[in-house]
Design an enzyme around this catalytic site. Structure first.
Site, PDB file in Angstrom:
ATOM      1  N   HIS A  57      -7.886   2.189 -10.938  1.00 10.15           N
ATOM      2  CA  HIS A  57      -6.859   3.219 -10.821  1.00 10.15           C
ATOM      3  C   HIS A  57      -5.837   2.921  -9.727  1.00 10.15           C
ATOM      4  CE1 HIS A  57      -9.970   4.539  -7.970  1.00 10.15           C
ATOM      5  NE2 HIS A  57      -9.016   5.215  -7.316  1.00 10.15           N
ATOM      6  N   ASP A  58      -6.252   2.295  -8.645  1.00  5.99           N
ATOM      7  CA  ASP A  58      -5.315   2.024  -7.535  1.00  5.99           C
ATOM      8  C   ASP A  58      -4.980   0.546  -7.399  1.00  5.99           C
ATOM      9  OD1 ASP A  58      -4.639   4.521  -6.564  1.00  5.99           O
ATOM     10  OD2 ASP A  58      -6.351   4.648  -5.205  1.00  5.99           O
ATOM     11  N   LYS A  83      -1.910  -0.793  -5.514  1.00  7.33           N
ATOM     12  CA  LYS A  83      -1.801  -0.826  -4.048  1.00  7.33           C
ATOM     13  C   LYS A  83      -1.847  -2.244  -3.508  1.00  7.33           C
ATOM     14  CE  LYS A  83      -3.647   3.787  -3.030  1.00  7.33           C
ATOM     15  NZ  LYS A  83      -4.758   4.547  -2.397  1.00  7.33           N
ATOM     16  N   HIS A  85       3.077   2.504  -6.482  1.00  5.30           N
ATOM     17  CA  HIS A  85       1.888   1.719  -6.827  1.00  5.30           C
ATOM     18  C   HIS A  85       1.372   1.983  -8.251  1.00  5.30           C
ATOM     19  CE1 HIS A  85      -0.705   5.211  -5.653  1.00  5.30           C
ATOM     20  NE2 HIS A  85      -1.597   4.641  -6.453  1.00  5.30           N
ATOM     21  N   HIS A 117      -2.737   8.478 -13.073  1.00 10.36           N
ATOM     22  CA  HIS A 117      -3.728   9.292 -12.363  1.00 10.36           C
ATOM     23  C   HIS A 117      -3.117  10.101 -11.212  1.00 10.36           C
ATOM     24  CE1 HIS A 117      -3.617   5.861  -9.597  1.00 10.36           C
ATOM     25  NE2 HIS A 117      -4.314   6.573  -8.712  1.00 10.36           N
ATOM     26  N   HIS A 118      -1.834   9.874 -10.893  1.00 12.43           N
ATOM     27  CA  HIS A 118      -1.158  10.703  -9.886  1.00 12.43           C
ATOM     28  C   HIS A 118      -0.186  11.695 -10.514  1.00 12.43           C
ATOM     29  CE1 HIS A 118      -2.762   9.186  -6.159  1.00 12.43           C
ATOM     30  NE2 HIS A 118      -2.519   7.928  -6.512  1.00 12.43           N
ATOM     31  N   ASP A 141     -11.031  11.056  -8.604  1.00 10.01           N
ATOM     32  CA  ASP A 141     -10.449  10.366  -7.449  1.00 10.01           C
ATOM     33  C   ASP A 141     -10.219  11.335  -6.282  1.00 10.01           C
ATOM     34  OD1 ASP A 141      -9.246   8.307  -5.969  1.00 10.01           O
ATOM     35  OD2 ASP A 141      -7.251   8.843  -6.711  1.00 10.01           O
TER      36      ASP A 141
END
Length: 540
Positions: free
Chosen positions: A392-393, A396, A421, A447-448, A476
């Site tokens: 998911h990240d 970054k 990101h 997801h954000h 998360d």
């Protein structure tokens, strides 16, 4: 109607023929009814279709002690063609029909033949045409135009000739039945093999093997071996253990086979493992295969004492296909395992850069799967979410170290950089055509996002955000809140859950947030099971 007295069989004159009063009591207004019969499934079924009750009685008398291949006869009676149609729907496995031509109409029997062959598509039942009025149904015309197997005038069908005719018909029926079983068995093997190749889980695959094997062996409904038991077992470096089972073994799944089987079975298995071949012995069949990765696989079936050679060959063919499917399962598992390792490693690298613990990705993965299951997505999709969520990240990885390691609050400009990101992660993952990587691209990108449309990077609202992203968002945030970060202390589980509850319909999908709240204890268990420095993911 054919009301002539019959002298077609005369071997036993002591047979009691129903008198006219009995005829009226039993058969009056019942031309469409069938006689009630009690019979054994092991016997041959012979259907007598004739409007004269005496014909039924005398035929049964002559053949009452008849046996072919150690099987007797069960008689079924109909007194009209229409009655026979009803009976044939209920008794499709009748071997022979002894059929009168002239009944409710002069051609009732002939119409019934066409119905059997063309409407019921029954090509196996042997049809013996028997008539007392051959002038109304000339033999040459009947043999030429109708798919019957024998033609007899009632006057010529003596006791001996009836015996010979029935024996010939049953022998033919038995041969055709064997051919048909073989065809159906091979067809089932082809279909079941295609089904088995679709399984991804080894345990599900093993259970599917047993289901398909039993379906193949049910080709013979009379076989005693259906009371037997079967299991599939496998081992790598460890000992053989049961993957799936039916019958007496179904309570021993995951148990080592040495704790389950009798001593003689261990002896047979040792022979099979040593010789690396299958074995029929006593009432058992043991199929053996070894995968390219060195895993030994067994298929163990009891109650095989009544299997014919044809059925044994079907089992061997099926077992051979199973061994190929086993190899494919192991290969698929290796591919998935490799993908998982890459995904978790990349996820852990990203979390390490942001000074977070590596087990964050494990917890998010497990909680995402649980929430996916609670939302009704099913096991397969939930597994995909679980394997994709650690990425998911991944975006970054493109963030500056100065921002990722900053302990103070980010400036507006720095936060705008952080908000890129998800797009970076999506660009990294979107090129793959693998299902897991496609799901990971969606999760990384969305997801954000927020339910109220105030999220980033695209400001998606409500169900515009893919459910993968909506699920991972909750997992998360809950994990981030309940663990210490360089910019904040850890919250309690209750505080984090309360926050998620207040964000229903704002930050989070209200349905998913409600499911999370209702099953909070299970999410807390995951949080604790994968505590920092704790467990690794050992799921198959």
């Amino acid at each position: 109607m054919n009301n002539q007295p019959t002298d077609s069989v005369t071997s036993d004159k002591s047979e009691t023929i129903p008198d006219k009063m009995d005829d009226q009591l039993i058969f009056a207004d019942e031309s469409e009814r069938l006689s009630a019969q009690v019979y054994s499934r092991a016997n041959w079924k012979i259907l007598i279709v004739d409007d004269e009750p005496e014909v039924h009685s005398i035929t049964k008398m002559v053949l009452r002690d008849y046996s072919f291949l150690n099987r007797g006869i069960d008689f079924l009676s109909a007194f009209s063609a229409e009655g026979a149609k009803i009976l044939l729907k209920d008794e499709p496995d009748a071997a022979i029909i002894i059929l009168d031509v002239v009944m409710e109409t002069d051609d009732a029997g002939l119409k019934l033949v066409k119905y059997i062959r063309e409407d019921l598509k029954n090509r196996i039942i042997r049809i013996i045409m028997r008539t007392g009025q051959p002038g109304k149904a000339p033999e040459n015309d009947i043999i030429t135009n109708y798919d019957i197997n024998d033609y007899k005038a009632k006057t010529e069908l003596t006791s001996q000739k009836l015996f010979t005719t029935v024996t010939t018909a049953l022998r033919s029926y038995n041969d055709l039945q064997t051919i048909e079983k073989n065809r159906r068995g091979l067809e089932l093997i082809l279909n079941s093999s295609a089904q088995l190749f679709r399984y991804q889980s080894l345990k599900t695959f093993a259970a599917g093997v047993l289901t398909q094997l039993l379906a193949i062996l049910r080709l013979n409904d009379d076989a005693m071996y259906m009371r037997g038991s079967v299991f599939a077992a496998a081992c790598g470096k460890e000992e053989l253990s049961i993957l799936a089972a039916t019958g007496q073994y179904e309570d021993f799944i995951q148990k080592p086979i040495h704790t389950v089987l009798p001593p003689n079975a261990h002896k047979y298995i040792e022979i099979v493992m040593k010789e690396k071949s299958d074995l029929f012995i006593d009432d058992c069949y043991i199929g053996y295969s070894i995968s390219q990765s060195g895993t030994h696989n067994l298929l163990y079936l009891t109650g095989c004492e009544n299997l014919t050679e044809m059925e044994k060959n079907l089992v061997r063919i099926f077992a051979s296909n199973v061994s190929i499917a086993f190899d494919n399962i192991y290969l698929a598992r290796d591919v998935v395992k490799t993908q998982k390792e890459v995904i978790y490693t990349l996820g852990e690298v990203v979390e390490t850069r942001s000074k977070e613990t590596a087990n964050h990705v494990q917890r998010v993965a497990q909680m995402s799967k649980l929430l996916a299951l609670k939302s009704g997505l099913g096991e397969k999709i939930a597994d995909i979410v679980k394997m994709a969520a650690p990425m998911h990240d991944i975006g970054k990885i493109g963030m500056p170290d100065s921002i990722m390691s900053k302990a103070e609050s980010l400036t507006f400009e720095e936060f705008e950089i952080i908000k890129t990101h998800p797009v970076i992660g999506y660009e990294i993952l979107k090129k793959s055509d693998r299902e897991i990587m496609q799901a990971a691209a969606i999760i990384a990108h969305e997801h954000h996002e927020r339910w109220d449309g105030k999220g980033y990077p695209r400001g998606l609202k409500g169900e515009e955000t893919h459910i993968y992203g909506r699920i991972t968002a909750i997992a998360d945030v809950f994990d981030a809140l309940t663990h210490k970060r360089i910019y904040k202390p850890a919250w309690s589980h209750e505080e984090a859950a309360s926050y998620i509850k207040t964000q229903e319909g704002k930050h989070f999908d209200p349905v998913l947030a409600d499911l999370f709240a209702k099953n909070l204890n299970e999410f807390v268990e995951i949080n604790q099971a994968y505590a920092d420095g704790g467990n690794e993911d050992n799921d198959e």
